[in-house]
Write a protein that holds these residues in place. Structure first.
Motif, PDB file in Angstrom:
ATOM      1  N   ALA A   1       0.830  -1.210   0.000  1.00  0.00           N
ATOM      2  CA  ALA A   1       0.000   0.000   0.000  1.00  0.00           C
ATOM      3  C   ALA A   1       0.864   1.260   0.000  1.00  0.00           C
ATOM      4  O   ALA A   1       0.570   2.227  -0.715  1.00  0.00           O
ATOM      5  CB  ALA A   1      -0.938  -0.005   1.204  1.00  0.00           C
ATOM      6  N   ALA A   2       1.935   1.258   0.796  1.00  0.00           N
ATOM      7  CA  ALA A   2       2.820   2.425   0.842  1.00  0.00           C
ATOM      8  C   ALA A   2       3.537   2.605  -0.490  1.00  0.00           C
ATOM      9  O   ALA A   2       3.716   3.738  -0.965  1.00  0.00           O
ATOM     10  CB  ALA A   2       3.827   2.278   1.978  1.00  0.00           C
ATOM     11  N   ALA A   3       3.958   1.498  -1.118  1.00  0.00           N
ATOM     12  CA  ALA A   3       4.627   1.591  -2.415  1.00  0.00           C
ATOM     13  C   ALA A   3       3.686   2.169  -3.470  1.00  0.00           C
ATOM     14  O   ALA A   3       4.085   3.013  -4.287  1.00  0.00           O
ATOM     15  CB  ALA A   3       5.130   0.216  -2.843  1.00  0.00           C
ATOM     16  N   GLU A   4       2.432   1.746  -3.448  1.00  0.00           N
ATOM     17  CA  GLU A   4       1.462   2.281  -4.405  1.00  0.00           C
ATOM     18  C   GLU A   4       1.165   3.750  -4.121  1.00  0.00           C
ATOM     19  O   GLU A   4       0.956   4.547  -5.042  1.00  0.00           O
ATOM     20  CB  GLU A   4       0.182   1.446  -4.350  1.00  0.00           C
ATOM     21  N   GLU A   5       1.153   4.109  -2.843  1.00  0.00           N
ATOM     22  CA  GLU A   5       0.931   5.509  -2.475  1.00  0.00           C
ATOM     23  C   GLU A   5       2.046   6.391  -3.034  1.00  0.00           C
ATOM     24  O   GLU A   5       1.791   7.471  -3.575  1.00  0.00           O
ATOM     25  CB  GLU A   5       0.866   5.620  -0.950  1.00  0.00           C
ATOM     26  N   TRP A   6       3.287   5.918  -2.921  1.00  0.00           N
ATOM     27  CA  TRP A   6       4.416   6.693  -3.443  1.00  0.00           C
ATOM     28  C   TRP A   6       4.357   6.781  -4.972  1.00  0.00           C
ATOM     29  O   TRP A   6       4.589   7.849  -5.546  1.00  0.00           O
ATOM     30  CB  TRP A   6       5.734   6.080  -3.003  1.00  0.00           C
ATOM     31  N   SER A   7       4.045   5.671  -5.620  1.00  0.00           N
ATOM     32  CA  SER A   7       3.954   5.677  -7.085  1.00  0.00           C
ATOM     33  C   SER A   7       2.884   6.655  -7.559  1.00  0.00           C
ATOM     34  O   SER A   7       3.090   7.397  -8.534  1.00  0.00           O
ATOM     35  CB  SER A   7       3.643   4.267  -7.598  1.00  0.00           C
ATOM     36  N   ALA A   8       1.751   6.671  -6.869  1.00  0.00           N
ATOM     37  CA  ALA A   8       0.679   7.600  -7.243  1.00  0.00           C
ATOM     38  C   ALA A   8       1.114   9.047  -7.039  1.00  0.00           C
ATOM     39  O   ALA A   8       0.783   9.932  -7.846  1.00  0.00           O
ATOM     40  CB  ALA A   8      -0.575   7.296  -6.423  1.00  0.00           C
ATOM     41  N   PHE A   9       1.858   9.301  -5.974  1.00  0.00           N
ATOM     42  CA  PHE A   9       2.350  10.658  -5.715  1.00  0.00           C
ATOM     43  C   PHE A   9       3.313  11.095  -6.811  1.00  0.00           C
ATOM     44  O   PHE A   9       3.249  12.229  -7.307  1.00  0.00           O
ATOM     45  CB  PHE A   9       3.032  10.701  -4.348  1.00  0.00           C
ATOM     46  N   MET A  10       4.212  10.208  -7.219  1.00  0.00           N
ATOM     47  CA  MET A  10       5.157  10.542  -8.281  1.00  0.00           C
ATOM     48  C   MET A  10       4.433  10.812  -9.599  1.00  0.00           C
ATOM     49  O   MET A  10       4.805  11.719 -10.354  1.00  0.00           O
ATOM     50  CB  MET A  10       6.168   9.409  -8.461  1.00  0.00           C
ATOM     51  N   THR A  11       3.397  10.036  -9.875  1.00  0.00           N
ATOM     52  CA  THR A  11       2.617  10.258 -11.097  1.00  0.00           C
ATOM     53  C   THR A  11       1.919  11.608 -11.048  1.00  0.00           C
ATOM     54  O   THR A  11       1.907  12.365 -12.028  1.00  0.00           O
ATOM     55  CB  THR A  11       1.584   9.131 -11.272  1.00  0.00           C
ATOM     56  N   TRP A  12       1.328  11.928  -9.895  1.00  0.00           N
ATOM     57  CA  TRP A  12       0.656  13.219  -9.738  1.00  0.00           C
ATOM     58  C   TRP A  12       1.648  14.375  -9.847  1.00  0.00           C
ATOM     59  O   TRP A  12       1.339  15.432 -10.410  1.00  0.00           O
ATOM     60  CB  TRP A  12      -0.046  13.261  -8.379  1.00  0.00           C
ATOM     61  N   LEU A  13       2.868  14.183  -9.342  1.00  0.00           N
ATOM     62  CA  LEU A  13       3.856  15.258  -9.302  1.00  0.00           C
ATOM     63  C   LEU A  13       4.489  15.518 -10.666  1.00  0.00           C
ATOM     64  O   LEU A  13       5.018  16.611 -10.909  1.00  0.00           O
ATOM     65  CB  LEU A  13       4.950  14.900  -8.288  1.00  0.00           C
ATOM     66  N   GLN A  14       4.429  14.553 -11.563  1.00  0.00           N
ATOM     67  CA  GLN A  14       5.168  14.667 -12.819  1.00  0.00           C
ATOM     68  C   GLN A  14       4.842  15.931 -13.614  1.00  0.00           C
ATOM     69  O   GLN A  14       5.763  16.602 -14.105  1.00  0.00           O
ATOM     70  CB  GLN A  14       4.935  13.427 -13.682  1.00  0.00           C
TER      71      GLN A  14
END
Length: 519
Positions: A123-136
């Motif tokens: 869950a934490a890994a997916e949370e980070w991936s989603a944040f990176m996608t949003w930040l791009q």
């Protein structure tokens, strides 16, 4: 070295990375530039020194974007403009000693996500991936604005031109969001405590401030660089002094001059405008165009004659909060069996104390693992520091060399050996030489207010100052605007100060020569 000329176009006070960036670009644009450095060597907080065959550095330890082109690193852009390069060694990972345990994390998206998955779960890994996608999109917006285009006043649009300005207009919502602090952006999308602590750690490393005060634009640029699939960390061969030497070569190639052991005693004002300086030995140097101070805001104020007006501005600058100071460790070690260690370690004692709590974070670097020329054969050089978390108040009433001072130095610097003992168990048997620096060391060698590395100006308080002043012909850069921790903003501040003395067509031509205006 010959004495400074009695007149020039531009005087730059201080030869830190910001001052040298300013001076080099101003010389490139045809100005007659003189740099005056109080120390016996150039570099400011990035200078180096030698002891018993070990090459020590006081400057930055974490570098990226310096050895490749194109690069979003403003210092790399300045060096290229000056016709200089600095060879670098690259490496893929760094060591972390955190409350969660000892980690070795690769730079780039996948290694970090793998670490998060192992440490905190899917869950934490997916949370980070989603944040990176949003930040791009925000990272791309930050990269779309070439920072060397910044200049005082309203001329940036003319420098950028119609097509690049139109592109930036389309990115206005993202750019507006990047005008504040990064903390609110991170908290909006991250809930996992480790991920929030991780962001706070990165923010403090690049700005000396927690994430709620660190520039969102700076962090968006960092993530675009560090988390690119081809990302790596770099070390300039020869260390920070090699970067300083390249800037000095570029300055001198274009007709500028550097003079060390030349402390400035006063900025000369004539008709309310900065028109030169008086050195400590009484020599006057006239400046036809103006003066740029690479000194801290407090030290710059001390150079202005009393009663010269602008009292409100003086009061505001005098009240600028200062970053805390540093403790430094310089150590030479017998190097057998250390080759497999990470080049860097970052240690955090307790997340709950806060990332900026005193002696709660250490940065340790063994650059001779990448550049053996820094140490005698078979030995290693180690540099450690507490990044902007050592209070000046503990040291202000102690005189170096006294028993009270030496006792406090032993007590405060003991943290280095405590942490290093977990990395190098036989440390005691390996030590060849060991040196410690304190806030008083920084005050003495850098001639800086309270041993600070610069103003603690949080992005949550509004737009960063441009380096402009109400005094005609006087600009600030480097430690006068930003903390010395962050190399890219320091280089930008130097470029911006230089371009305040340069016509817009010349400024634009520079960006075109670097291919920074491509739509």
């Amino acid at each position: 070295m010959s004495a400074p000329s009695s007149s020039c176009d531009l005087v730059v006070i201080g030869s830190g990375l910001g001052g040298l960036s300013c001076a080099g670009l101003a010389a490139l644009h045809g100005l007659d530039v003189v740099v005056l450095e109080a120390h016996d060597r150039a570099g400011g907080a990035a200078h180096g020194f030698e002891r018993r065959g070990f090459q020590f550095e006081s400057g930055p330890s974490l570098w990226s974007g310096l050895g490749r082109w194109p690069s979003s690193n403003p210092l790399a852009q300045v060096l290229r403009a000056l016709g200089e390069t600095v060879p670098v060694a690259t490496y893929p990972d760094w060591g972390l000693l955190l409350p969660e345990g000892s980690l070795r994390i690769g730079v780039g998206p996948e290694p970090f996500i793998a670490t998060v998955r192992e440490l905190r779960g899917l869950a934490a890994a997916e949370e980070w991936s989603a944040f990176m996608t949003w930040l791009q999109p925000f990272s791309q917006a930050a990269l779309a604005l070439p920072l060397l285009a910044l200049r005082p006043g309203l001329g940036m649009a003319a420098v950028l031109g119609v097509r690049r300005s139109a592109r930036l207009a389309r990115l206005a919502p993202q750019l507006a969001a990047l005008g504040g602090a990064f903390g609110p952006m991170a908290r909006r999308h991250l809930r996992d405590p480790f991920l929030l602590h991780w962001v706070d750690l990165l923010c403090f490393l690049i700005s000396g401030l927690p994430m709620d005060q660190t520039s969102a634009a700076a962090m968006a640029t960092l993530f675009a660089d560090w988390f690119d699939p081809g990302a790596c960390l770099e070390y300039p061969l020869g260390g920070s002094p090699a970067v300083v030497a390249a800037l000095v070569r570029g300055l001198e190639r274009h007709g500028g001059a550097l003079h060390t052991s030349c402390p400035v005693a006063e900025i000369i004002l004539e008709g309310g405008a900065a028109r030169g300086v008086r050195l400590g030995d009484g020599q006057l140097i006239r400046a036809r165009r103006g003066v740029v101070s690479n000194a801290s805001p407090w030290d710059t104020l001390a150079l202005l004659p009393p009663g010269s007006g602008h009292s409100r501005w003086r009061q505001q600058r005098a009240a600028t909060p200062a970053c805390a100071s540093f403790l430094h460790l310089h150590m030479g070690l017998r190097g057998e069996g250390l080759q497999d260690l990470p080049v860097h370690h970052v240690w955090v004692g307790d997340w709950e104390r806060g990332i900026g709590a005193e002696r709660n974070m250490l940065v340790l670097s063994m650059p001779s693992l990448l550049d053996p020329s820094l140490a005698p054969q078979g030995q290693q050089v180690l540099h450690g520091y507490t990044p902007a978390n050592e209070p000046w108040e503990l040291w202000q009433n102690l005189e170096p060399g006294t028993e009270a001072y030496e006792q406090l130095k032993r007590e405060r610097c003991a943290i280095f050996r405590q942490v290093l003992g977990g990395i190098i168990p036989d440390l005691e048997e390996r030590v060849v030489i060991e040196l410690h620096g304190t806030p008083r060391s920084h005050q003495r060698f850098l001639r800086v207010h309270q041993g600070s590395y610069g103003p603690a100006l949080g992005a949550d308080q509004g737009v960063f100052p441009s380096g402009s002043t109400p005094i005609e012909g006087l600009s600030l850069c480097g430690a006068g605007v930003f903390p010395g921790i962050g190399v890219p903003p320091v280089a930008v501040s130097g470029a911006m100060a230089a371009h305040g003395f340069v016509a817009i067509p010349q400024h634009r031509a520079l960006l075109e020569s670097l291919d920074l205006l491509r739509p």
